[in-house]
Design an enzyme around this catalytic site. Structure first.
Site, PDB file in Angstrom:
ATOM      1  N   THR A  99       0.866  -1.167   0.000  1.00 15.41           N
ATOM      2  CA  THR A  99       0.000   0.000   0.000  1.00 15.41           C
ATOM      3  C   THR A  99       0.906   1.221   0.000  1.00 15.41           C
ATOM      4  OG1 THR A  99      -1.770  -1.127   1.185  1.00 15.41           O
ATOM      5  CG2 THR A  99      -1.786   1.275   1.238  1.00 15.41           C
ATOM      6  N   LYS A 174      -7.198   1.526  -2.896  1.00 20.07           N
ATOM      7  CA  LYS A 174      -6.798   1.112  -1.550  1.00 20.07           C
ATOM      8  C   LYS A 174      -6.941   2.259  -0.554  1.00 20.07           C
ATOM      9  CE  LYS A 174      -5.290  -1.495   1.753  1.00 20.07           C
ATOM     10  NZ  LYS A 174      -3.991  -2.176   1.808  1.00 20.07           N
ATOM     11  N   LYS A 242       0.724   4.924   8.268  1.00 21.48           N
ATOM     12  CA  LYS A 242       1.316   5.254   6.970  1.00 21.48           C
ATOM     13  C   LYS A 242       0.239   5.378   5.900  1.00 21.48           C
ATOM     14  CE  LYS A 242       2.475   1.915   4.531  1.00 21.48           C
ATOM     15  NZ  LYS A 242       1.882   1.014   3.514  1.00 21.48           N
TER      16      LYS A 242
END
Length: 296
Positions: A99, A174, A242
């Site tokens: 990701t 995502k 993150k």
């Protein structure tokens, strides 16, 4: 691609290890590399070929899959003289399942194209459970022909595989996924705390509401871990932070307000400061447990 295809796999963490094992079980020749060799030992024992560097993976593989931690890690393995783009054979397929930043995915695709490489961004969702069961959701960005060529491999790793558009589209999808989870985890945590404070059995409450309109993956899979005090990571808090940071940055570039995302990020950052970075995302319940208000 056939099972004669050699797949290079970089990153054998919580999810990567199971994903790599599925490819071995399917009969593919698999080369593996990770920073800490001991994390790949079980895969080597199962038949994977250990490689000592990213360069060796790139030069000895037809398809190169990466699933590492942070965008900086992606940049490290793809760019530079010893990186994947410089070392991969012409015609190789590059699949980044980390990701990461959509803009970085676009850069990889462009630089890969200049070298005669086929690039796809294909982040996943489903956590450790999905990785083990081969039931991950895989969100793909890239050329249609490249997607079709890699579909047999994707189908070994996931049960919900959809191409969303050109390079970067997988990462944008995502981000939408993580934005949904961010607010959902707040709701799940608050629901459990509400059940406790009202004198109910949280497990029994979860059994009811997980089958109704409130049902979600997080409610079914992570809420039970919350009630049991199980903080083991299916997905690390540090990695979720993150992801949310990338999503927030992307949203701001598009002029989009995301107050739910901002609140979730703030709560998780507080947990990180308390030493919970390596706990699973379900540890969000600890924020509520330590900030509960008592009435006289």
């Amino acid at each position: 691609m056939t099972q004669a295809t050699t797949i290079g796999f970089i990153g054998t963490g919580v999810m990567g290890k199971s994903m790599c094992q599925h490819l071995l079980d399917a009969g593919y020749t698999v080369n593996v590399y990770t920073r800490t060799k001991s994390k790949a030992q079980a895969l080597v024992t199962a038949g994977a070929n250990w490689k000592d560097s990213v360069k060796e993976i790139a030069t000895d593989s037809d398809v190169i899959i990466t699933i590492v931690g942070f965008p900086s890690d992606v940049e490290e393995v793809y760019f530079g003289e010893k990186g994947i783009i410089e070392q991969a054979k012409t015609g190789s397929y590059l699949i980044d399942m980390t990701t990461s930043d959509p803009m970085l995915a676009e850069t990889i695709a462009q630089k890969g194209k200049e070298k005669g490489l086929h690039s796809l961004d294909a982040p996943v969702s489903g956590g450790d459970v999905g990785a083990k069961n081969g039931s991950l959701t895989i969100m793909v960005g890239g050329q249609q022909d490249d997607y079709q060529a890699m579909l047999p491999i994707f189908n070994r790793l996931g049960s919900n595989v959809i191409r969303q558009g050109e390079a970067g589209a997988g990462q944008h999808t995502k981000m939408a996924n993580q934005i949904t989870i961010a607010s959902n985890m707040i709701g799940v945590s608050e629901a459990i705390m509400y059940a406790k404070k009202s004198g109910l059995d949280p497990s029994s409450v979860l059994e009811s509401i997980s089958q109704g309109a409130a049902g979600s993956w997080s409610l079914r899979n992570l809420a039970p871990r919350m009630t049991e005090g199980d903080d083991r990571p299916g997905f690390y808090i540090k990695h979720f932070i993150k992801d949310m940071t990338i999503a927030l940055s992307s949203a701001k570039r598009m002029g989009l307000l995301t107050p739910g995302l901002e609140l979730s990020l703030e709560l998780y950052q507080e947990l990180e400061k308390r030493g919970e970075a390596d706990s699973g995302t379900q540890a969000l319940i600890k924020w509520y447990q330590t900030n509960v208000r008592h009435r006289d």
